[in-house]
Write an enzyme that holds these catalytic residues in place. Structure first.
Site, mmCIF file in Angstrom:
data_model
loop_
_atom_site.group_PDB
_atom_site.id
_atom_site.type_symbol
_atom_site.label_atom_id
_atom_site.label_comp_id
_atom_site.label_asym_id
_atom_site.label_seq_id
_atom_site.Cartn_x
_atom_site.Cartn_y
_atom_site.Cartn_z
ATOM 1 N N ASP A 45 60.189 58.424 19.896
ATOM 2 C CA ASP A 45 59.554 57.171 20.330
ATOM 3 C C ASP A 45 58.522 56.697 19.303
ATOM 4 O O ASP A 45 57.923 57.501 18.587
ATOM 5 C CB ASP A 45 58.888 57.393 21.697
ATOM 6 C CG ASP A 45 58.565 56.068 22.388
ATOM 7 O OD1 ASP A 45 59.175 55.037 22.036
ATOM 8 O OD2 ASP A 45 57.689 56.069 23.279
ATOM 9 N N ARG A 100 56.306 50.326 17.287
ATOM 10 C CA ARG A 100 54.883 50.280 16.902
ATOM 11 C C ARG A 100 54.690 50.603 15.427
ATOM 12 O O ARG A 100 53.820 50.050 14.763
ATOM 13 C CB ARG A 100 54.070 51.229 17.806
ATOM 14 C CG ARG A 100 53.738 50.589 19.151
ATOM 15 C CD ARG A 100 53.292 51.606 20.141
ATOM 16 N NE ARG A 100 54.423 52.412 20.600
ATOM 17 C CZ ARG A 100 54.316 53.596 21.160
ATOM 18 N NH1 ARG A 100 53.129 54.136 21.317
ATOM 19 N NH2 ARG A 100 55.382 54.250 21.564
ATOM 20 N N HIS A 106 63.536 51.075 13.537
ATOM 21 C CA HIS A 106 64.676 51.939 13.878
ATOM 22 C C HIS A 106 65.360 52.529 12.640
ATOM 23 O O HIS A 106 65.522 53.746 12.565
ATOM 24 C CB HIS A 106 65.662 51.204 14.791
ATOM 25 C CG HIS A 106 65.038 50.714 16.066
ATOM 26 N ND1 HIS A 106 64.242 51.516 16.856
ATOM 27 C CD2 HIS A 106 65.062 49.507 16.686
ATOM 28 C CE1 HIS A 106 63.819 50.819 17.908
ATOM 29 N NE2 HIS A 106 64.287 49.598 17.824
ATOM 30 N N GLU A 160 68.032 52.638 30.272
ATOM 31 C CA GLU A 160 67.115 51.519 30.544
ATOM 32 C C GLU A 160 66.908 50.630 29.307
ATOM 33 O O GLU A 160 66.387 49.515 29.420
ATOM 34 C CB GLU A 160 65.745 52.043 31.002
ATOM 35 C CG GLU A 160 65.745 52.639 32.413
ATOM 36 C CD GLU A 160 66.461 53.974 32.508
ATOM 37 O OE1 GLU A 160 66.411 54.764 31.536
ATOM 38 O OE2 GLU A 160 67.110 54.228 33.537
ATOM 39 N N TRP A 198 68.926 48.925 27.681
ATOM 40 C CA TRP A 198 69.684 47.662 27.726
ATOM 41 C C TRP A 198 68.781 46.508 28.125
ATOM 42 O O TRP A 198 69.120 45.352 27.929
ATOM 43 C CB TRP A 198 70.835 47.755 28.729
ATOM 44 C CG TRP A 198 71.867 48.782 28.406
ATOM 45 C CD1 TRP A 198 72.056 49.967 29.059
ATOM 46 C CD2 TRP A 198 72.874 48.739 27.379
ATOM 47 N NE1 TRP A 198 73.106 50.663 28.507
ATOM 48 C CE2 TRP A 198 73.625 49.933 27.466
ATOM 49 C CE3 TRP A 198 73.196 47.812 26.381
ATOM 50 C CZ2 TRP A 198 74.683 50.221 26.605
ATOM 51 C CZ3 TRP A 198 74.253 48.107 25.535
ATOM 52 C CH2 TRP A 198 74.981 49.292 25.640
ATOM 53 N N LEU A 252 74.454 74.211 13.429
ATOM 54 C CA LEU A 252 73.637 73.482 14.413
ATOM 55 C C LEU A 252 74.502 72.582 15.300
ATOM 56 O O LEU A 252 75.390 71.890 14.820
ATOM 57 C CB LEU A 252 72.620 72.609 13.659
ATOM 58 C CG LEU A 252 71.767 71.676 14.530
ATOM 59 C CD1 LEU A 252 70.760 72.475 15.358
ATOM 60 C CD2 LEU A 252 71.047 70.643 13.667
ATOM 61 N N ARG A 269 55.447 60.843 29.039
ATOM 62 C CA ARG A 269 56.362 60.718 30.170
ATOM 63 C C ARG A 269 57.764 61.109 29.736
ATOM 64 O O ARG A 269 58.054 61.205 28.536
ATOM 65 C CB ARG A 269 56.331 59.291 30.729
ATOM 66 C CG ARG A 269 56.588 58.201 29.697
ATOM 67 C CD ARG A 269 56.571 56.803 30.328
ATOM 68 N NE ARG A 269 56.674 55.766 29.337
ATOM 69 C CZ ARG A 269 55.667 54.920 28.997
ATOM 70 N NH1 ARG A 269 54.496 54.996 29.597
ATOM 71 N NH2 ARG A 269 55.862 54.004 28.076
ATOM 72 N N ILE A 270 58.649 61.297 30.729
ATOM 73 C CA ILE A 270 60.018 61.758 30.450
ATOM 74 C C ILE A 270 60.978 60.581 30.266
ATOM 75 O O ILE A 270 62.035 60.729 29.642
ATOM 76 C CB ILE A 270 60.512 62.714 31.568
ATOM 77 C CG1 ILE A 270 59.603 63.947 31.646
ATOM 78 C CG2 ILE A 270 61.933 63.179 31.300
ATOM 79 C CD1 ILE A 270 60.069 65.012 32.604
ATOM 80 N N SER A 271 60.638 59.405 30.818
ATOM 81 C CA SER A 271 61.480 58.209 30.659
ATOM 82 C C SER A 271 62.955 58.484 30.964
ATOM 83 O O SER A 271 63.841 58.031 30.226
ATOM 84 C CB SER A 271 61.319 57.627 29.248
ATOM 85 O OG SER A 271 59.982 57.243 29.018
HETATM 86 C C1 IPE Z 1 62.628 56.421 25.569
HETATM 87 O O1 IPE Z 1 61.773 55.571 24.897
HETATM 88 C C2 IPE Z 1 64.019 56.267 25.080
HETATM 89 C C3 IPE Z 1 64.281 56.607 23.685
HETATM 90 C C4 IPE Z 1 63.433 57.081 22.813
HETATM 91 C C5 IPE Z 1 65.629 56.426 23.259
HETATM 92 P P1 IPE Z 1 61.295 54.179 25.511
HETATM 93 O O2 IPE Z 1 60.395 53.569 24.521
HETATM 94 O O3 IPE Z 1 62.477 53.379 25.946
HETATM 95 O O4 IPE Z 1 60.517 54.657 26.816
HETATM 96 P P2 IPE Z 1 59.523 53.854 27.772
HETATM 97 O O5 IPE Z 1 60.274 52.657 28.257
HETATM 98 O O6 IPE Z 1 58.325 53.466 26.976
HETATM 99 O O7 IPE Z 1 59.195 54.815 28.863
HETATM 100 C C1 IPE Z 2 62.127 54.448 20.196
HETATM 101 O O1 IPE Z 2 61.182 53.600 19.638
HETATM 102 C C2 IPE Z 2 63.544 54.037 19.872
HETATM 103 C C3 IPE Z 2 64.331 53.520 21.003
HETATM 104 C C4 IPE Z 2 63.926 53.460 22.243
HETATM 105 C C5 IPE Z 2 65.653 53.044 20.708
HETATM 106 P P1 IPE Z 2 60.679 52.310 20.400
HETATM 107 O O2 IPE Z 2 61.527 51.151 19.992
HETATM 108 O O3 IPE Z 2 60.601 52.545 21.858
HETATM 109 O O4 IPE Z 2 59.224 52.141 19.798
HETATM 110 P P2 IPE Z 2 57.923 51.668 20.571
HETATM 111 O O5 IPE Z 2 57.721 52.607 21.708
HETATM 112 O O6 IPE Z 2 58.173 50.274 21.039
HETATM 113 O O7 IPE Z 2 56.845 51.751 19.540
HETATM 114 MG MG MG Z 3 59.135 53.243 23.080
#
Ligand code: IPE
Ligand code: IPE
Ligand code: MG
Length: 246
Positions: A18, A22, A35, A65, A67, A129, A192-194
Site C-alpha cells: 500500500d 501517496r 503503481h 473493493e 473496482w 519460491l 488494517r486488513i482491508s
Molecule cells: C489494499 O489497499 C489493497 C491492495 C494493496 C491491493 P487499499 O489502498 O485498497 O486499502 P484501503 O481501501 O485503504 O483499506
Molecule cells: C496500493 O497503493 C496499490 C493498490 C491498491 C492497487 P494505493 O493505490 O492504495 O496507494 P495509496 O494508499 O492511495 O497511497
Molecule cells: Mg491504499
C-alpha cells in the site's frame, strides 16, 4: 546468493503493498504513477525471498473493493498487470519461481486471463519460491467460495455437516496448499486488513510500516524480518511452555 543470515525465518510472508498513490502525490505526479514505481519493490521482495529460501510470498495486488476506484486508474492497473506478466514471467521461470494468481479472475478481460493462465502454466513445475499474487481477491470471497464447495460435497452426500472441521474449510480456500502466513506486512501506514487473508491470518505476526510501497526495498524488508525474528509465537501457550519445548 546472499550471505545474510536471519534467525527464525518465516516460511510464508504475506504483504499488502500500500501507498503507491501517496508516493506519487508526494512527487507531484498523478496517483497512477505510483503503481509502476512499485514494481521494482516487487522485484526486490522476490529476490530477497529467493536469496533467503523463504518458501512462499503472497502479494495483494488488487482487492475486490479496488473496482470502486476511478475507471481510468482501474484500466491502467489492468494494463500494468498484463505488462508485468509479459515482461517478468520468463525471468521468474529462470529463477525457478512458481507463480500462482488467487482471486476471482472471471472479472478480468480475456487477454489478462490468458496471460495469467500462460504464466502459471510456464512456471508450474518450478520448485523455488512460490509467488502468489492476490488479484480481485477478497478474504470474505475466499471463505464464501470455500463454503460453497463444502456445501456441494454435503449435497452430494460425500460429507456430513456435523463432520466439517476447520481443516475441511481450509482445504477449499485459495491457500490450501501452502503453510499459513507467518509474517504479514502492510506498508503505507494504515493499520488494517482491508479484506485480505481473513481466514489465514488467524495466528500470523503483524508488521506495519509507514514506508510507502515504492520505497519498500530490500533493506526495509529486512527490518520486517528482523522484527519477526525477535518475536515469541505462543499459539495460546505460555511463554514458559514455549521456551521449554525449544
Ligand atoms: C489494499 O489497499 C489493497 C491492495 C494493496 C491491493 P487499499 O489502498 O485498497 O486499502 P484501503 O481501501 O485503504 O483499506
Ligand atoms: C496500493 O497503493 C496499490 C493498490 C491498491 C492497487 P494505493 O493505490 O492504495 O496507494 P495509496 O494508499 O492511495 O497511497
Ligand atoms: Mg491504499
Amino acid at each position: 546468493m546472499s550471505t545474510e543470515e536471519f534467525a527464525n525465518l518465516p516460511r510464508h510472508v504475506a504483504i499488502i503493498m500500500d501507498g503507491n498513490g501517496r508516493w506519487a502525490k508526494k512527487r507531484f505526479l498523478p496517483r497512477y504513477a505510483g503503481h509502476p514505481a512499485g514494481v521494482e519493490s516487487v522485484r526486490q521482495a522476490v529476490q530477497l525471498c529467493t536469496d533467503l529460501g523463504i518458501e512462499v510470498l503472497t502479494l495483494f495486488a488488487f482487492s475486490s473493493e479496488n473496482w470502486r476506484r476511478p475507471q481510468q486508474e482501474v484500466g491502467l492497473l489492468m494494463e500494468l498487470f498484463i505488462k508485468v506478466l509479459d515482461q517478468e514471467a520468463e525471468k521468474l521461470h529462470r529463477r525457478n519461481v512458481r507463480l500462482k494468481i488467487i482471486g476471482d479472475r472471471s472479472a478480468f478481460s480475456s487477454k489478462l486471463q490468458d496471460y495469467i493462465t500462460r504464466s502459471e502454466a510456464l512456471t508450474k513445475n518450478n520448485t523455488g519460491l512460490q509467488l502468489i499474487i492476490a488479484a480481485n481477491y477478497g478474504g470474505r470471497w475466499d471463505i464464501v467460495q470455500a463454503t460453497q464447495k463444502l456445501a456441494v460435497q454435503v449435497q452430494k452426500g460425500l460429507l456430513n455437516p456435523q463432520d466439517i472441521t476447520s481443516e475441511h474449510l481450509n482445504q477449499m480456500t485459495s491457500l490450501a496448499d501452502v503453510p499459513e502466513p507467518d509474517l504479514f506486512i502492510r506498508t503505507g501506514g494504515e493499520q488494517r486488513i482491508s479484506n485480505f487473508l481473513l481466514w489465514q491470518l488467524a495466528y500470523t505476526e503483524f508488521y506495519f510500516t509507514d514506508t510507502l510501497w515504492p520505497d519498500f526495498k530490500r533493506d526495509a524488508f529486512k527490518l520486517a524480518l528482523n522484527s519477526f525474528a525477535s518475536r515469541q509465537r505462543r499459539f495460546g501457550q505460555t511463554g514458559e511452555q514455549v521456551e521449554k519445548s525449544k
